[in-house]
Design a protein around this motif. Structure first.
Motif, PDB file in Angstrom:
ATOM      1  N   LYS A  42      -8.698   1.237  -5.987  1.00 18.68           N
ATOM      2  CA  LYS A  42      -9.931   0.499  -5.711  1.00 18.68           C
ATOM      3  C   LYS A  42     -10.101   0.447  -4.196  1.00 18.68           C
ATOM      4  CE  LYS A  42     -12.776  -3.218  -6.968  1.00 18.68           C
ATOM      5  NZ  LYS A  42     -13.262  -3.906  -8.106  1.00 18.68           N
ATOM      6  N   ILE A  47     -10.535  -7.012  -5.401  1.00 20.77           N
ATOM      7  CA  ILE A  47      -9.452  -6.456  -6.207  1.00 20.77           C
ATOM      8  C   ILE A  47      -9.127  -7.432  -7.338  1.00 20.77           C
ATOM      9  CG2 ILE A  47      -7.529  -7.347  -4.832  1.00 20.77           C
ATOM     10  CD1 ILE A  47      -6.410  -4.355  -5.258  1.00 20.77           C
ATOM     11  N   GLU A  51      -5.103  -4.027 -10.570  1.00 18.80           N
ATOM     12  CA  GLU A  51      -5.662  -2.934  -9.783  1.00 18.80           C
ATOM     13  C   GLU A  51      -4.794  -2.690  -8.549  1.00 18.80           C
ATOM     14  OE1 GLU A  51     -10.372  -2.966 -10.631  1.00 18.80           O
ATOM     15  OE2 GLU A  51      -9.692  -4.442  -9.172  1.00 18.80           O
TER      16      GLU A  51
END
Length: 54
Positions: A42, A47, A51
């Protein structure tokens, strides 16, 4: 073993502060002096759990 404790008090809305703490965009702005970039996973936005960002 020594213990180092750092406490930071922030006067601000909890949700806003939390979102800034997990904002990739805000981190990149705050670290602009080191020319950091998000290059994998990402790479912008907030976030989320599970992730990754590189």
């Amino acid at each position: 073993m020594p213990i180092i404790k750092i406490e930071t008090r922030i006067k601000g809305d909890v949700k806003v502060v939390f979102d800034l703490a997990r904002s990739i965009d805000f981190h990149l702005i705050s670290a602009s002096g080191s020319k950091e970039r998000a290059i994998a996973g990402k790479t912008s936005g907030l976030i989320e759990e599970g992730e990754l960002v590189t």
